[in-house]
Design an enzyme around this catalytic site. Structure first.
Site, PDB file in Angstrom:
ATOM      1  N   HIS A  29       0.834  -1.197   0.000  1.00 20.76           N
ATOM      2  CA  HIS A  29       0.000   0.000   0.000  1.00 20.76           C
ATOM      3  C   HIS A  29       0.873   1.253   0.000  1.00 20.76           C
ATOM      4  CE1 HIS A  29      -2.231  -3.358   1.732  1.00 20.76           C
ATOM      5  NE2 HIS A  29      -3.340  -2.777   1.303  1.00 20.76           N
ATOM      6  N   HIS A 277      -4.151   3.088  -3.367  1.00 25.08           N
ATOM      7  CA  HIS A 277      -4.305   2.467  -2.046  1.00 25.08           C
ATOM      8  C   HIS A 277      -3.502   1.180  -1.897  1.00 25.08           C
ATOM      9  CE1 HIS A 277      -6.251   0.566   1.448  1.00 25.08           C
ATOM     10  NE2 HIS A 277      -6.281  -0.513   0.695  1.00 25.08           N
ATOM     11  N   GLU A 429     -18.547  -4.802  24.010  1.00 22.50           N
ATOM     12  CA  GLU A 429     -17.696  -5.982  24.172  1.00 22.50           C
ATOM     13  C   GLU A 429     -16.461  -5.938  23.287  1.00 22.50           C
ATOM     14  OE1 GLU A 429     -20.959  -6.085  23.397  1.00 22.50           O
ATOM     15  OE2 GLU A 429     -21.885  -6.821  25.247  1.00 22.50           O
ATOM     16  N   PHE A 454     -21.648 -13.681  24.069  1.00 21.51           N
ATOM     17  CA  PHE A 454     -21.218 -12.429  23.441  1.00 21.51           C
ATOM     18  C   PHE A 454     -19.710 -12.360  23.233  1.00 21.51           C
ATOM     19  CE2 PHE A 454     -25.216 -11.143  25.773  1.00 21.51           C
ATOM     20  CZ  PHE A 454     -26.025 -11.352  24.665  1.00 21.51           C
ATOM     21  N   HIS A 490     -29.156 -16.813  23.861  1.00 23.97           N
ATOM     22  CA  HIS A 490     -28.224 -16.667  24.978  1.00 23.97           C
ATOM     23  C   HIS A 490     -27.475 -17.952  25.305  1.00 23.97           C
ATOM     24  CE1 HIS A 490     -29.998 -12.796  25.364  1.00 23.97           C
ATOM     25  NE2 HIS A 490     -29.399 -12.529  26.508  1.00 23.97           N
TER      26      HIS A 490
HETATM   27  C1  LIG Z   1     -11.739  -5.065   9.499  1.00 28.99           C
HETATM   28  C2  LIG Z   1     -11.163  -4.892   8.136  1.00 28.99           C
HETATM   29  N1  LIG Z   1     -11.962  -4.929   7.074  1.00 28.99           N
HETATM   30  C3  LIG Z   1     -11.444  -4.820   5.828  1.00 28.99           C
HETATM   31  C4  LIG Z   1     -10.109  -4.682   5.633  1.00 28.99           C
HETATM   32  C5  LIG Z   1      -9.535  -4.618   4.239  1.00 28.99           C
HETATM   33  N2  LIG Z   1      -9.063  -3.253   3.959  1.00 28.99           N
HETATM   34  C6  LIG Z   1      -7.785  -2.894   4.101  1.00 28.99           C
HETATM   35  S1  LIG Z   1      -7.523  -1.274   3.787  1.00 28.99           S
HETATM   36  C7  LIG Z   1      -9.157  -1.039   3.405  1.00 28.99           C
HETATM   37  C8  LIG Z   1      -9.634   0.321   2.989  1.00 28.99           C
HETATM   38  C9  LIG Z   1      -9.337   1.279   4.049  1.00 28.99           C
HETATM   39  O1  LIG Z   1      -9.641   2.559   3.684  1.00 28.99           O
HETATM   40  P1  LIG Z   1      -8.962   3.715   4.482  1.00 28.99           P
HETATM   41  O2  LIG Z   1      -8.928   3.390   5.906  1.00 28.99           O
HETATM   42  O3  LIG Z   1      -9.600   4.972   4.084  1.00 28.99           O
HETATM   43  O4  LIG Z   1      -7.468   3.626   3.991  1.00 28.99           O
HETATM   44  P2  LIG Z   1      -6.737   4.473   2.870  1.00 28.99           P
HETATM   45  O5  LIG Z   1      -6.911   3.749   1.603  1.00 28.99           O
HETATM   46  O6  LIG Z   1      -7.304   5.817   2.839  1.00 28.99           O
HETATM   47  O7  LIG Z   1      -5.338   4.423   3.355  1.00 28.99           O
HETATM   48  C10 LIG Z   1      -9.867  -2.211   3.551  1.00 28.99           C
HETATM   49  C11 LIG Z   1     -11.309  -2.338   3.294  1.00 28.99           C
HETATM   50  C12 LIG Z   1      -9.303  -4.643   6.788  1.00 28.99           C
HETATM   51  N3  LIG Z   1      -7.978  -4.522   6.711  1.00 28.99           N
HETATM   52  N4  LIG Z   1      -9.839  -4.722   8.018  1.00 28.99           N
END
Ligand SMILES: Cc1ncc(C[n+]2csc(CCOP(=O)(O)OP(=O)(O)O)c2C)c(N)n1
Ligand SMILES: [Mg+2]
Length: 685
Positions: A29, A277, A429, A454, A490
Site C-alpha cells: 500500500h 491504495h 464488548e 457475546f 443466549h
Molecule cells: C476489518 C477490516 N476490514 C477490511 C479490511 C480490508 N481493507 C484494508 S484497507 C481497506 C480500505 C481502508 O480505507 P482507508 O482506511 O480509508 O485507507 P486508505 O486507503 O485511505 O489508506 C480495507 C477495506 C481490513 N484490513 N480490516
C-alpha cells in the site's frame, strides 16, 4: 543542508522507501505512506518522546498505526530513526529493528518489514494492526493504562509515567464499529493522554467515500466529547506540529485531529484515486512521482546523506535525553519508594509479585455446590488484592459475571478516580477486548468479562491477543444452557470450538469451585498467552476431593477424576465444566453395574495437548477405545479425544428456551443417558 531542505528530504525518504518497497514486493500500500509521511515525520522527529536506542523504555510515548496497511510508514521511520531490536527476554540488542535490507525484502518471509505491523515480531511496533479499527480501540486501553499507572506510581517530584498515546487512522477505522465504541468510552473517561489523527483522504478501496461514508466525522467526535481539531493540508508540518501542541495542552478530553490528505500524493496519475491504495504504482509512475519530489528518478531505496543524522538529531537526541532523565529519576525513586519500583520492574517483565496466590480459597465438598461465576468472584477478589496491577471489568454485566471487585478500596476507574480497579466498559464488548489488550500492552494484568455468548462480539480482539502473545484474560460466564429460559439467543453452542481453534489461546472450562481456583492459578502464570475462562451461571456440586482426584490436575489440562479398580478402565467418560459432575454420577451408575469406568475431567484441551505423550497416554490409554465425551456445546472437535469409535454427547442445534432441567432432558445431559452411551459402546446396552 538548510533546515527546510533536509526536512523535505527526510519526508521524501519515507515516501520513496515506501514506494520502492511496494514496487519491489509487487504488493502493498504505497499511497497512504506517501500522504502521511509529513505527519509521521512531525510526530516522530519533533514531538514524540521515544528513544530509538531503547524502544521498550516504560515512559516512552506510544505510536499506533491503526491503518496498518500503511505499514511502510512504520518500517521507514523505525529504520530511519535507527530503532534497535529487543529480544523476547526484554534484552536490548545492538541490531537494528528494521534494516534497509528488511525494507528491500518487504512482505517476504523472515523480513522485519512484514505486510502489517506485528507486535512481537518487530521491535518498536506497539500493537498489531491491520484489522481496521483495532489499533484505535487498543489505544484507548493504553490511555487507561497510562492513567492508572500514573495514579499508582507517580509521586510529588516523580512523574514516572507521563507519556502520551498517538494513533493514526483512516476512513476504514472510522467506519468500523469498534472505533466508535472505544471513542465513546475514551471521552467518557476524559483520556487527555490520547490523540487520534484521522487521515481524511476520502478514499477507500472501492473508490471515493461518497459511495459509503458521508457522515460528519468531526461532529460525531464533538458529540462524543473529544477535542476536535482540523489541519487542512497534510503537507503543512507546522500546522500539524501546532495541532499536536494543542493536544498536549488540552486537559480532560482526548483530541481528534482531522488531517485532510491526498492519497498517493505526488503521483501524477494516481493521486486521490483508489488505485494508490493497495497496489504498486508501477515503474513509470514511480519515476514520475520521484521527479515531482525532486528525487533522482532511477534511485531505489535511497537514503540521502544527512537523513539518518537528521533523525538522530531530532527524535534520537530528544529521546535519549528524556530516557536519561527518566532513568536518573527512577533511580532516585527506587531509593525513596523501593517497593513501588520493584512492582514496576516486575510488571515490565510480566512477573507476579511474591505471595500472589496466598489465601486462595479451598472449597469444601458440597453436593449443592457453588456456581463457577461465584467461585470466580472469590478468587478474583483475592488475586486483585495480592497483585496490585491486576484489574478489569465487565461490559455492563458485572453483577451477572460476578467480576466486580468488592473488597474495601477496590474502587471504580473513572475520569476523576483513575486508581480504581473496577473498569466499566459499558455495553461495548468489542472495544472491551481491544482495551484489555491495550492494558496488557501497557504491562498491566487485565481481564474483561461478558456472557460467553457475546464472546463473538469480542472475537477479533481476542484473536489479536493470541497473535500478539498477550496474557490477557477473558472471563465468560453463562457458559452453556444454564440460563435456560433466555433461550437460543443466549445459549453458546459453537463458542468453545471456535475459541479452541484460535492458535495460542488457552481455554478453560472448570468443573467445580476448586477447579475454578486451579484454573486461575494456571492462567495467572501465563506470560505470553491469553486465556478464556468459561464459567457456569448455575451452582455446580463441589466434588469431594478425598474421593476424587485432586483439582490440581487442572494444571495438566485433563486428569483422572475417578477411576476403575486398579486403574484399568474399559470405558472412559470425558467431560468439562458442568458436565464433570454429571459424568461422575454416570460413573457411579456404571460402577454399580460392575463396569470398569474412568472419568476424566478435561478443563483445557490446549493445556492437555502440551503434556508429554506419557502423561496423555496415562490419562487416555490408547488401548481403551470405548470413550464418551460430554459437553454442553458443539460436538465439533471432540473426535480427537474419543476417536472414531467413541460417542459424543453435545449440541447439534441452538438449544431452546426452557428451564435448565428440561433442556438437560431434551438434549441428553443426564447421568442415565451418559451411562447408556457407555454401555452401548461396550456392547452391554
Ligand atoms: C476489518 C477490516 N476490514 C477490511 C479490511 C480490508 N481493507 C484494508 S484497507 C481497506 C480500505 C481502508 O480505507 P482507508 O482506511 O480509508 O485507507 P486508505 O486507503 O485511505 O489508506 C480495507 C477495506 C481490513 N484490513 N480490516
Ligand atoms: Mg481513506
Amino acid at each position: 543542508m538548510a533546515d527546510d531542505k533536509i526536512v523535505q528530504t527526510a519526508i521524501n525518504t519515507i515516501r520513496t522507501l515506501s514506494m520502492d518497497a511496494v514496487q519491489e514486493a509487487k504488493s502493498g500500500h504505497p499511497g497512504t505512506p506517501m500522504a502521511l509521511a509529513p505527519l509521521v515525520y512531525t510526530l516522530w522527529n519533533r514531538v514524540m518522546r521515544f528513544d530509538p536506542q531503547d524502544p521498550i523504555w516504560p515512559n516512552r510515548d506510544r505510536f499506533v498505526l491503526s491503518n496498518g496497511h500503511a505499514s511502510m510508514l512504520l518500517w521507514s521511520v523505525l529504520h530511519l530513526t535507527g530503532t534497535r531490536a529487543v529480544n523476547a527476554d526484554y534484552e536490548r540488542m545492538g541490531l537494528p529493528s528494521v534494516s534497509l535490507d528488511d525494507i528491500r525484502r518487504f512482505r517476504q518471509l523472515e523480513s522485519k518489514a512484514p505486510g502489517h505491523p506485528e507486535y512481537h515480531w518487530v521491535s518498536g511496533v506497539e500493537t498489531t494492526t491491520g484489522p481496521l479499527g483495532q489499533g484505535v480501540a487498543t489505544s484507548v486501553g493504553m490511555g487507561i493504562g497510562q492513567k492508572w499507572l500514573a495514579n499508582r506510581y507517580n509521586r510529588p517530584g516523580f512523574a514516572i509515567f507521563d507519556y502520551n498515546i498517538y494513533a493514526v487512522c483512516g476512513d476504514g477505522c472510522m467506519m468500523e464499529g469498534v472505533a466508535s465504541e472505544a471513542a465513546s468510552l475514551a471521552a467518557h473517561l476524559g483520556l487527555d493522554n490520547l490523540c487520534w489523527v484521522y487521515d481524511n483522504n476520502h478514499i477507500t478501496i472501492e473508490g471515493d467515500t461518497r459511495t459509503t461514508f458521508t457522515e460528519d466525522v468531526g461532529t460525531r467526535f464533538l458529540g462524543y466529547g473529544w477535542n476536535v481539531l482540523r489541519v487542512g493540508d497534510a503537507n503543512d508540518i507546522d500546522r500539524i506540529q501546532h495541532a499536536l501542541g494543542v493536544f498536549r495542552k488540552t486537559k480532560g478530553r482526548p483530541t481528534f485531529i482531522i488531517l485532510d490528505s491526498h492519497i498517493g500524493y505526488g503521483a501524477p496519475h494516481k493521486q486521490d484515486t483508489a488505485a494508490a491504495h493497495g497496489e504498486p504504482l508501477g515503474e513509470e509512475e514511480c519515476r514520475l512521482t520521484k521527479r515531482y519530489y525532486g528525487w533522482p528518478e532511477d534511485a531505489k531505496f535511497l537514503v540521502p546523506d544527512g537523513v539518518y543524522e537528521h533523525f538522530a538529531a531530532g527524535v534520537g537526541a530528544r529521546g535519549a535525553q528524556a530516557r536519561r532523565q527518566w532513568t536518573d529519576l527512577f533511580a532516585a525513586y527506587r531509593a525513596e519508594y523501593p517497593e513501588l519500583a520493584t512492582e514496576i520492574d516486575q510488571m515490565q517483565r510480566r512477573e507476579l509479585p511474591a505471595g500472589w496466590d496466598r489465601n486462595l480459597p479451598v472449597f469444601p465438598a458440597d453436593p449443592k455446590g457453588i456456581a463457577g461465576r461465584d467461585a470466580s468472584s472469590k478468587v478474583l477478589n483475592i488475586l486483585a488484592q495480592n497483585i496490585p496491577w491486576f484489574l478489569g471489568g465487565s461490559a455492563d454485566l458485572g453483577p451477572s459475571n460476578k467480576t466486580t471487585l468488592t473488597y474495601e478500596g477496590a474502587g471504580d476507574f473513572q475520569a476523576d478516580s483513575p486508581g480504581g480497579k473496577n473498569l466499566h466498559f459499558g455495553i461495548r464488548e468489542h472495544a472491551m477486548a481491544a482495551i484489555v489488550n491495550g492494558l496488557s500492552l501497557s504491562k498491566l494484568r487485565a481481564f474483561g468479562a461478558t456472557f460467553f455468548i457475546f464472546s463473538d462480539y469480542a472475537r477479533p480482539a481476542i484473536r489479536l491477543s493470541a497473535l500478539m502473545e498477550l496474557p490477557t484474560i477473558f472471563i465468560f460466564t453463562h457458559d452453556a444452557m444454564g440460563d435456560g429460559e433466555d433461550g437460543p439467543t443466549h445459549q453458546p453452542v459453537e463458542h468453545l470450538a471456535s475459541l479452541r481453534a484460535i492458535p495460542g489461546l488457552v481455554t478453560l472450562r472448570p468443573g467445580d469451585a476448586n477447579e475454578v481456583v486451579e484454573a486461575y492459578r494456571c492462567i495467572m502464570q501465563l506470560r505470553h498467552e491469553p486465556a478464556v475462562l468459561a464459567l457456569s451461571r448455575q451452582p455446580l456440586p463441589t466434588l469431594d476431593r478425598s474421593k476424587y482426584g485432586p483439582a490440581s490436575g487442572v494444571a495438566h489440562g485433563a486428569y483422572v477424576l475417578a477411576d476403575a479398580p486398579g486403574g484399568n478402565p474399559e470405558v472412559i467418560l470425558i467431560a468439562t465444566g458442568s458436565e464433570v459432575s454429571l459424568a461422575a454420577q454416570a460413573h457411579e451408575e456404571l460402577v454399580a453395574e460392575g463396569i470398569r469406568s474412568r472419568v476424566v475431567s478435561m478443563p483445557s484441551w490446549e493445556i492437555f495437548d502440551r503434556q508429554t505423550q506419557a502423561y496423555r497416554d496415562s490419562v487416555l490409554p490408547p488401548g481403551v477405545t470405548a470413550r464418551v465425551a460430554v459437553e454442553q456445546a458443539s460436538t465439533f472437535g471432540w473426535e480427537r479425544y474419543v476417536g472414531a469409535s467413541g460417542h459424543i454427547i453435545g449440541m447439534r442445534t441452538f438449544g431452546a428456551s426452557a428451564p435448565l432441567k428440561e433442556l438437560q432432558r431434551k438434549f441428553g445431559f443426564e447421568p442415565d443417558r451418559v451411562a447408556a452411551a457407555a454401555k452401548e459402546l461396550l456392547g452391554r446396552a
